[in-house]
Write an enzyme that holds these catalytic residues in place. Structure first.
Site, PDB file in Angstrom:
ATOM      1  N   HIS A 181      36.183  46.983  42.065  1.00 14.09           N
ATOM      2  CA  HIS A 181      37.103  45.859  42.289  1.00 14.09           C
ATOM      3  C   HIS A 181      38.004  45.816  41.055  1.00 14.09           C
ATOM      4  CE1 HIS A 181      38.259  41.857  43.987  1.00 14.09           C
ATOM      5  NE2 HIS A 181      38.791  41.807  42.788  1.00 14.09           N
ATOM      6  N   HIS A 206      35.245  49.868  53.429  1.00 13.01           N
ATOM      7  CA  HIS A 206      35.029  48.641  52.625  1.00 13.01           C
ATOM      8  C   HIS A 206      34.898  47.476  53.599  1.00 13.01           C
ATOM      9  CE1 HIS A 206      36.054  46.053  48.913  1.00 13.01           C
ATOM     10  NE2 HIS A 206      35.704  45.220  49.887  1.00 13.01           N
ATOM     11  N   LYS A 240      28.923  49.472  43.494  1.00 10.82           N
ATOM     12  CA  LYS A 240      30.130  48.655  43.427  1.00 10.82           C
ATOM     13  C   LYS A 240      30.206  47.922  42.107  1.00 10.82           C
ATOM     14  CE  LYS A 240      33.744  46.311  44.826  1.00 10.82           C
ATOM     15  NZ  LYS A 240      34.289  45.850  46.081  1.00 10.82           N
ATOM     16  N   HIS A 248      32.654  43.688  54.560  1.00 15.03           N
ATOM     17  CA  HIS A 248      31.677  42.625  54.269  1.00 15.03           C
ATOM     18  C   HIS A 248      31.034  42.184  55.577  1.00 15.03           C
ATOM     19  CE1 HIS A 248      33.075  42.113  50.123  1.00 15.03           C
ATOM     20  NE2 HIS A 248      34.256  42.425  50.617  1.00 15.03           N
ATOM     21  N   ASP A 277      38.213  45.653  54.085  1.00 16.95           N
ATOM     22  CA  ASP A 277      37.827  44.471  53.308  1.00 16.95           C
ATOM     23  C   ASP A 277      37.729  43.259  54.231  1.00 16.95           C
ATOM     24  OD1 ASP A 277      37.046  42.980  51.136  1.00 16.95           O
ATOM     25  OD2 ASP A 277      39.065  42.720  50.335  1.00 16.95           O
ATOM     26  N   HIS A 326      40.708  48.344  47.716  1.00 13.79           N
ATOM     27  CA  HIS A 326      41.783  47.441  48.160  1.00 13.79           C
ATOM     28  C   HIS A 326      42.931  47.321  47.157  1.00 13.79           C
ATOM     29  CE1 HIS A 326      39.305  44.822  45.703  1.00 13.79           C
ATOM     30  NE2 HIS A 326      38.460  44.518  46.656  1.00 13.79           N
TER      31      HIS A 326
HETATM   32  C1  NCD Z   1      35.672  39.342  49.490  1.00 16.78           C
HETATM   33  C2  NCD Z   1      34.510  38.478  50.006  1.00 16.78           C
HETATM   34  O1  NCD Z   1      34.796  37.437  50.594  1.00 16.78           O
HETATM   35  O2  NCD Z   1      33.355  38.866  49.856  1.00 16.78           O
HETATM   36  N1  NCD Z   1      36.865  38.553  49.464  1.00 16.78           N
HETATM   37  C3  NCD Z   1      38.134  39.003  49.447  1.00 16.78           C
HETATM   38  O3  NCD Z   1      39.049  38.199  49.308  1.00 16.78           O
HETATM   39  N2  NCD Z   1      38.416  40.275  49.576  1.00 16.78           N
HETATM   40  C4  NCD Z   1      35.309  39.917  48.157  1.00 16.78           C
HETATM   41  C5  NCD Z   1      36.216  41.033  47.685  1.00 16.78           C
HETATM   42  O4  NCD Z   1      36.196  42.126  48.234  1.00 16.78           O
HETATM   43  O5  NCD Z   1      36.973  40.810  46.730  1.00 16.78           O
HETATM   44 ZN    ZN Z   2      35.780  43.230  49.623  1.00 16.24          ZN
END
Ligand code: NCD
Ligand code: ZN
Length: 346
Positions: free
Chosen positions: A136, A13, A99, A15, A247, A174
């Protein structure tokens, strides 16, 4: 034990964003990880198979020289997602998951799902082809307290979806609660859960005591200490249903240190050092390979990485930059608040 060798880890996971931010943060992941599940919450989101292919090409083009890294692509589920497009994406072998963001639950989730019955046909196709759904898991109902949103989601949304489509393979992303751990354990082999680095280390006091700490704010928000302890127990147990999804979610500092700060902790840089610390403190270093390198590929039906990673414990505290400087602004690296003596051998 002062040294451990594990198969090269993956991040289930992550970003990466796009453009200048992606260029800046990619080396932080490719330094340690062989593969990552790439979250699709861009603006606009990665909705179709064609979007995912184009995003994958942008990631490959931005890789640091010599990096061996396989981005595993994900589609962002909307109420208009076409089941046939999902099946076609899966058939390419490059898109590994879809997702589900409940609309409004987190960063760039406004295009997500409001009415879960509208995506039923997509769930059925995914169940047939064995494609995992990443969820999520938080309700967005204004009346539900933010600290209860995961537990309420499990009861009112996740469990009914799994009863209606029992063959749907689900990753609870998460997880942050004891209820999440217990539900994942109850689920048989169609259910798994990712756990982040930061949720193994912080509880809600870290965010709120002694002044508000925006760099510890993420979604789902960290809960009470008893929940953190349940996550540590699950992650270090070796149970095949739990694996690493950092995450790691970069936001430029000016957007975190703000009257309405963005959610997300950036842990790509120091996750492996921190995990070695957490597992060592539990006397569970032997289970680190399962959590970071083996349980994830097993659930996603992929081979383990053949390359290896060695971590060593020394008398010197590990060093990492406070911030990663990107062309989209500085990104603060997660600070565990204690010294870490584990290092990743170069
Ligand atoms: C994530 C993001 O910034 O894209 N933020 C987070 O707090 N985890 C989005 C997510 O996974 O919820
Ligand atoms: Zn995330």
């Amino acid at each position: 034990m002062t040294q451990i060798t594990i198969p090269r880890p993956d991040d289930w996971h992550l970003h990466l964003r796009d453009g200048a931010m992606m260029q800046g943060v990619l080396p932080e992941t490719t330094r340690h990880f062989a593969r990552a599940i790439i979250m699709p919450n861009l603006v606009p989101p990665v909705v179709t198979a064609a979007d995912a292919m184009a995003y994958r090409e942008r990631i490959l083009a931005a890789l640091p020289e010599g990096a061996q890294f396989d981005p595993l692509m994900v589609l962002y589920l909307t109420e208009d997602t076409d089941p046939a497009d999902v099946a076609a994406a899966h058939a390419t072998g490059l898109v590994k998951s879809v997702k589900l963001y409940p609309a409004g639950a987190t960063t760039n989730s406004h295009g997500g799902v409001r009415d879960f019955d509208k995506v039923r046909a997509v769930f059925e196709t995914m169940a047939e082809i064995g494609m995992p759904l990443c969820m999520h898991g938080e309700v967005t109902t204004p009346e539900v307290d933010i600290f209860d949103r995961e537990a309420v989601f499990i009861e009112t949304i996740l469990d009914p979806i799994r009863r209606k489509t029992p063959d749907l393979r689900v990753v609870m992303e998460h997880i942050t609660t004891k209820q999440g751990v217990d539900y994942a354990r109850s689920g048989g082999d169609t259910l798994a859960a990712t756990i982040t680095t930061h949720h193994l280390i912080i509880n809600r006091n870290h965010i709120l005591v002694g002044g508000i700490k925006p760099h510890y704010y993420c979604l789902p928000v960290a809960k009470r200490e008893e929940h953190r302890l349940a996550l540590v127990e699950a992650a270090t147990s070796g149970d095949a249903r739990f694996f690493l999804g950092t995450d790691s979610a970069p936001h430029a500092d000016h957007l975190k240190e703000h009257a309405c700060g963005c959610a997300g902790c950036f842990t790509a840089t120091n996750t492996m050092q921190l995990l070695a610390h957490v597992f060592d403190a539990q006397g569970k270093l032997d289970e680190l390979a399962k959590f970071a390198s083996q349980n994830g590929p097993a659930f996603y039906r992929l081979p383990e990485n053949t390359a290896q990673m060695t971590l060593v414990k020394t008398d010197e505290a590990a060093q990492w930059p406070d911030k990663i400087m990107t062309e989209a602004g500085p990104v603060t690296v997660f600070d565990p608040g204690f010294p870490v003596y584990w290092h990743v051998q170069p």
